[in-house]
Write a protein that holds these residues in place. Structure first.
Motif, PDB file in Angstrom:
ATOM      1  N   LYS A   1     -20.121  -9.954  11.057  1.00 56.80           N
ATOM      2  CA  LYS A   1     -19.671 -10.693  12.244  1.00 56.80           C
ATOM      3  C   LYS A   1     -18.291 -10.212  12.686  1.00 56.80           C
ATOM      4  O   LYS A   1     -18.035 -10.013  13.878  1.00 56.80           O
ATOM      5  N   LEU A   2     -17.393 -10.014  11.716  1.00 55.36           N
ATOM      6  CA  LEU A   2     -16.041  -9.565  12.040  1.00 55.36           C
ATOM      7  C   LEU A   2     -16.013  -8.123  12.543  1.00 55.36           C
ATOM      8  O   LEU A   2     -15.098  -7.731  13.265  1.00 55.36           O
ATOM      9  N   SER A   3     -17.008  -7.335  12.157  1.00 57.50           N
ATOM     10  CA  SER A   3     -17.010  -5.923  12.552  1.00 57.50           C
ATOM     11  C   SER A   3     -17.269  -5.734  14.038  1.00 57.50           C
ATOM     12  O   SER A   3     -17.044  -4.643  14.571  1.00 57.50           O
ATOM     13  N   ILE A   4     -17.751  -6.762  14.718  1.00 61.77           N
ATOM     14  CA  ILE A   4     -18.036  -6.650  16.158  1.00 61.77           C
ATOM     15  C   ILE A   4     -17.410  -7.784  16.954  1.00 61.77           C
ATOM     16  O   ILE A   4     -17.765  -8.003  18.101  1.00 61.77           O
ATOM     17  N   LYS A   5     -16.475  -8.510  16.336  1.00 65.50           N
ATOM     18  CA  LYS A   5     -15.931  -9.698  17.003  1.00 65.50           C
ATOM     19  C   LYS A   5     -15.272  -9.369  18.334  1.00 65.50           C
ATOM     20  O   LYS A   5     -15.268 -10.178  19.257  1.00 65.50           O
ATOM     21  N   GLY A   6     -14.727  -8.170  18.446  1.00 68.31           N
ATOM     22  CA  GLY A   6     -14.036  -7.804  19.685  1.00 68.31           C
ATOM     23  C   GLY A   6     -14.935  -7.299  20.781  1.00 68.31           C
ATOM     24  O   GLY A   6     -14.453  -6.877  21.826  1.00 68.31           O
ATOM     25  N   ARG A   7     -16.258  -7.325  20.577  1.00 65.74           N
ATOM     26  CA  ARG A   7     -17.179  -6.788  21.587  1.00 65.74           C
ATOM     27  C   ARG A   7     -18.162  -7.862  22.030  1.00 65.74           C
ATOM     28  O   ARG A   7     -19.131  -8.145  21.325  1.00 65.74           O
TER      29      ARG A   7
END
Length: 346
Positions: free
Chosen positions: A130-136
């Protein structure tokens, strides 16, 4: 003697006091580690994290949590080690928002250290993805880079089913192909040599929507599999492999008529597995802008299952599927592209 009570002086004193407290805690932590007092070590790690975690000291805190979690996990302290691993992710979430590229290896290492088959590992992985794509916005399935690293972990553990799940969401087509060869050699029947790669190519196209990745995986599989090395291709002598190769060519040249001829010509081969036609319908929608079939419920109960599966399996935003270009490098020997003449599709 005059006492300096200015704000700057108070701030400096507070910082010195904080450093003194931290130094004492670090000395206490060293003693606990030397004595292998795991419970006290865990508590001190937590205390240091609470007192020192800030944007200015983030690298220092992350390094401490990494070493602490690794130490505890390697000494079979699952709960306390996994707790520090989760704090590692919490610190990243609080101060960075998402996992940066230079921290992916550490996250994968922590995942590897947490015992397989445990709820702690499952919780850690779910949060990390979840954190690996939080900015997208709109991305739903996790960073392809992290998926590749997790897949490699699971592959080393011989958890082929879980590794395959993550490879399908990565851009590491070469290692994916190598694992498929290993699985077939160890667990498959000789007559299934084409099935292992065909289904994976179909699913890769549906998920990653990248025919170059699929092509590199097919080529690597055929060039490294001991049962296929003596059959130089393309074209391939095994009909299903030849179909997959032609399918990828049709996508690369963007010729829908070529695609339709293939489906008709290889219909007996495709009938080996009823899911193939559903995958091909989806591939036609992705790469040729074909409208969904009017009656998508092919196969009754199976059709319902497939549609439900594909909703979760394929409908990821394309931006979620982008990874580093170097991980998507295609095979250095490009396949020849044949004409669409019907007699050449055998």
């Amino acid at each position: 003697m005059e006492v300096d009570e200015s704000p700057s002086s108070s701030t400096a004193m507070a910082k010195r006091g904080s450093r003194n407290v931290t130094a004492k805690l670090m000395a206490k932590l060293k003693r606990a580690l030397d004595e292998r007092n795991f419970y006290e070590s865990h508590q001190i790690y937590r205390t240091i994290y609470v007192r020192t975690c800030s944007a200015e000291k983030l690298d220092e805190v992350l390094s401490m949590l990494h070493s602490g979690a690794t130490y505890l996990l390697q000494n079979h302290q699952l709960e306390s080690g996994a707790d520090l691993a989760m704090l590692y992710l919490d610190a990243i979430e609080k101060h960075l928002g998402e996992i940066p590229a230079d921290k992916m290896d550490v996250v994968a290492e922590l995942h590897h250290c947490i015992a397989k088959g445990t709820q702690e590992r499952q919780n850690f992985l779910a949060k990390a993805l979840k954190l690996s794509i939080k900015g997208r916005p709109g991305a739903v399935s996790g960073s392809p880079v992290l998926h590749a690293k997790i897949a490699t972990n699971l592959w080393k553990e011989k958890d082929y089913v879980a590794a395959r799940y993550h490879f399908l969401r990565s851009r590491d087509s070469m290692n994916f192909a190598t694992m498929l060869v290993e699985v077939h050699v160890l667990q498959g029947y000789a007559h299934e040599v084409d099935l292992f790669i065909a289904q994976s190519v179909f699913q890769y196209l549906c998920l990653m929507k990248d025919s170059d990745l699929a092509q590199s995986m097919l080529t690597a599989y055929c060039e490294t599999h001991p049962e296929l090395q003596r059959h130089k291709g393309p074209p391939y002598k095994i009909p299903l492999l030849n179909f997959v190769w032609h399918l990828l060519v049709s996508i690369s040249v963007k010729r829908l008529n070529y695609f339709h001829i293939l489906r008709s010509k290889y219909q007996p081969v495709l009938d080996r597995d009823p899911s193939y036609l559903d995958y091909l319908d989806r591939i036609a929608q992705i790469f040729f802008d074909v409208r969904p079939p009017q009656n998508p419920q092919r196969g009754g109960l199976f059709g319902n299952f497939f549609n439900s599966l594909m909703e979760n399996f394929c409908d990821s935003d394309e931006s979620d599927m982008q990874g580093p270009a170097e991980a998507a490098a295609s095979n250095s020997h490009p396949s020849p592209q044949p004409d669409v003449a019907d007699e050449e599709l055998d």
